[in-house]
Structure formats: structure tokens, C-alpha cells
Write an enzyme that holds these catalytic residues in place. Structure first.
Site, mmCIF file in Angstrom:
data_model
loop_
_atom_site.group_PDB
_atom_site.id
_atom_site.type_symbol
_atom_site.label_atom_id
_atom_site.label_comp_id
_atom_site.label_asym_id
_atom_site.label_seq_id
_atom_site.Cartn_x
_atom_site.Cartn_y
_atom_site.Cartn_z
ATOM 1 N N CYS A 56 61.740 60.503 40.334
ATOM 2 C CA CYS A 56 62.380 60.049 39.096
ATOM 3 C C CYS A 56 63.069 58.721 39.369
ATOM 4 O O CYS A 56 62.656 57.979 40.263
ATOM 5 C CB CYS A 56 63.309 61.111 38.513
ATOM 6 S SG CYS A 56 64.877 61.346 39.374
ATOM 7 N N ARG A 62 66.707 64.562 37.430
ATOM 8 C CA ARG A 62 65.454 65.255 37.137
ATOM 9 C C ARG A 62 64.683 65.680 38.381
ATOM 10 O O ARG A 62 64.297 66.850 38.516
ATOM 11 C CB ARG A 62 64.575 64.369 36.247
ATOM 12 C CG ARG A 62 65.119 64.177 34.846
ATOM 13 C CD ARG A 62 64.400 63.053 34.115
ATOM 14 N NE ARG A 62 64.725 61.749 34.702
ATOM 15 C CZ ARG A 62 64.182 60.607 34.320
ATOM 16 N NH1 ARG A 62 63.256 60.602 33.372
ATOM 17 N NH2 ARG A 62 64.551 59.468 34.879
#
Length: 215
Positions: A56, A62
């Protein structure tokens, strides 16, 4: 095609090939790492032959959530995989972001001991499957390391492929042998500094994708 139990043998030839690839000089790897700060190595068991890397932006929201949640899911399924994560613009050395950490803990995972790492060749050279969270991350990844393009799939695109795999087929192998018909709309938005609702949405989307691929 291979069942989950046959995964190590099926990917054995890739592991042997890595020992040659890892001796390639930085200048021949698609990107020089001379000016990149060295990151701590993640211990890896010699038995964990299949390496999945999530990508990410900052490697604190994330991809971190994906790494730790996937490890939890895989452990419940027998624990045959190794997971790690990096960021294309990592907050190097930072722990997992608080809101995403809370959502990970709520699902039974743990953010303890996590340290954000920058994308560089050494972090992904032995990856069997690269799972960026956004199409932008995939583009950056394959622009810098074009030799790895066939291993890079946007996470939700990979999950859609996995959902099409027959029950007796290993889903990682299935993903690697197919290409998604589309990727538009598959990116998972960055929840960083966007509040609880954004964190809820990102965590839910990642959870669904991970469950589909590794559950």
C-alpha cells in the site's frame, strides 16, 4: 492445478530459482537500492515456501491489516504461507495506525511488533504473489520491477479470480495462472486520517478479499 496440501512441491522450482535471482546486483534489478534505508529483516521459516506480499502507500494501514489478518486466516487453515507487507511511500519504522489496529484486534488479530517497511527489491524478490491494495500501487510496482509483473495483482482483483477457482484447486496457483478481466473499481481507498467510517470500510473490504483467497 494443485491442492493446498501440494503447494510446496508445486512452487519448489520457484524457490530454487530465487537463490540465483537474489545474487543479481542492484543495478540489474530494475531499481538501485543504494540510497534506500535498510529495513529490518522479517524472520522466515525455511518451511514457509510460499511468500505473499501486500503493498500500500504508508505500510501502516491497509497492507498492515492485510498482512496480519491473512496470517490469522492462514493459521486457522493450517498455516502454510508466509505474509509480509511494504509501502511505496512507507512511514518507515512506524507501528500500525490506531484505527486499523483496533479493527484488526476486533477480528482476533494483533498489531504487536509491526514496523513499517519501504518497498525495495530485497523485500519482494522472493515473493510468490504480490497483492497491492490499489491499481496505483501495482503500476508503481511493475514500473520499478517489471520482471515481477506476472506476480502482481490488485487484492480485490485477485479475490475475484480466487472466487472462480474450483474447490479442489489451490487458489494462489489459480490466481497466478489467470488474469483478471477487469480491475476498475477494485482499489481499496486509503483510510489514513479519514476517520472511523473509512477505517471500517477498508477493513471490511480487505477482510472479504482475504477470506476469499486464503480462507
Amino acid at each position: 492445478m494443485f491442492t493446498r496440501g501440494g503447494r510446496k512441491a508445486a512452487l519448489g522450482h520457484r524457490i530454487r530459482a530465487r537463490s540465483v535471482d537474489q545474487n543479481i546486483p542492484d543495478s540489474a534489478r530494475g531499481r538501485s537500492t543504494a540510497n534506500i534505508r535498510s529495513e529490518p529483516d522479517i524472520p522466515r521459516s525455511s518451511e514457509a515456501l510460499v511468500h505473499i506480499v501486500f503493498v500500500c502507500t504508508g505500510n501502516i494501514c491497509r497492507s498492515t491489516f492485510a498482512e496480519r489478518y491473512a496470517a490469522l486466516v492462514d493459521a486457522e487453515a493450517g498455516g502454510s504461507l508466509h505474509f509480509s507487507s511494504v509501502g511505496v511511500g512507507a512511514v518507515i519504522g512506524a507501528p500500525m495506525e490506531e484505527l486499523m489496529a483496533e479493527r484488526l484486534v476486533a477480528r482476533g488479530g494483533s498489531p504487536e511488533g509491526f514496523i513499517a517497511r519501504q518497498l525495495n527489491y530485497d523485500a519482494i524478490a522472493d515473493a510468490d504473489l504480490l497483492l497491492p491494495l490499489e491499481s496505483t500501487h501495482r503500476r508503481i510496482l511493475i514500473e520499478e520491477y517489471p520482471q515481477l509483473h506476472s506476480k502482481a495483482f490488485v487484492l480485490r482483483s485477485a479475490a475475484r479470480l480466487a472466487s472462480e477457482a474450483p474447490d479442489d484447486v489451490d487458489r494462489v496457483e489459480w490466481i497466478l495462472q489467470h488474469r483478471p478481466s477487469r480491475t476498475r473499481g477494485d482499489s481499496i481507498a486509503d483510510p489514513y486520517r479519514r476517520g472511523p467510517a473509512a477505517a471500517d470500510e477498508a477493513a471490511a473490504q480487505i477482510t472479504e478479499a482475504i477470506d476469499t483467497i486464503f480462507g
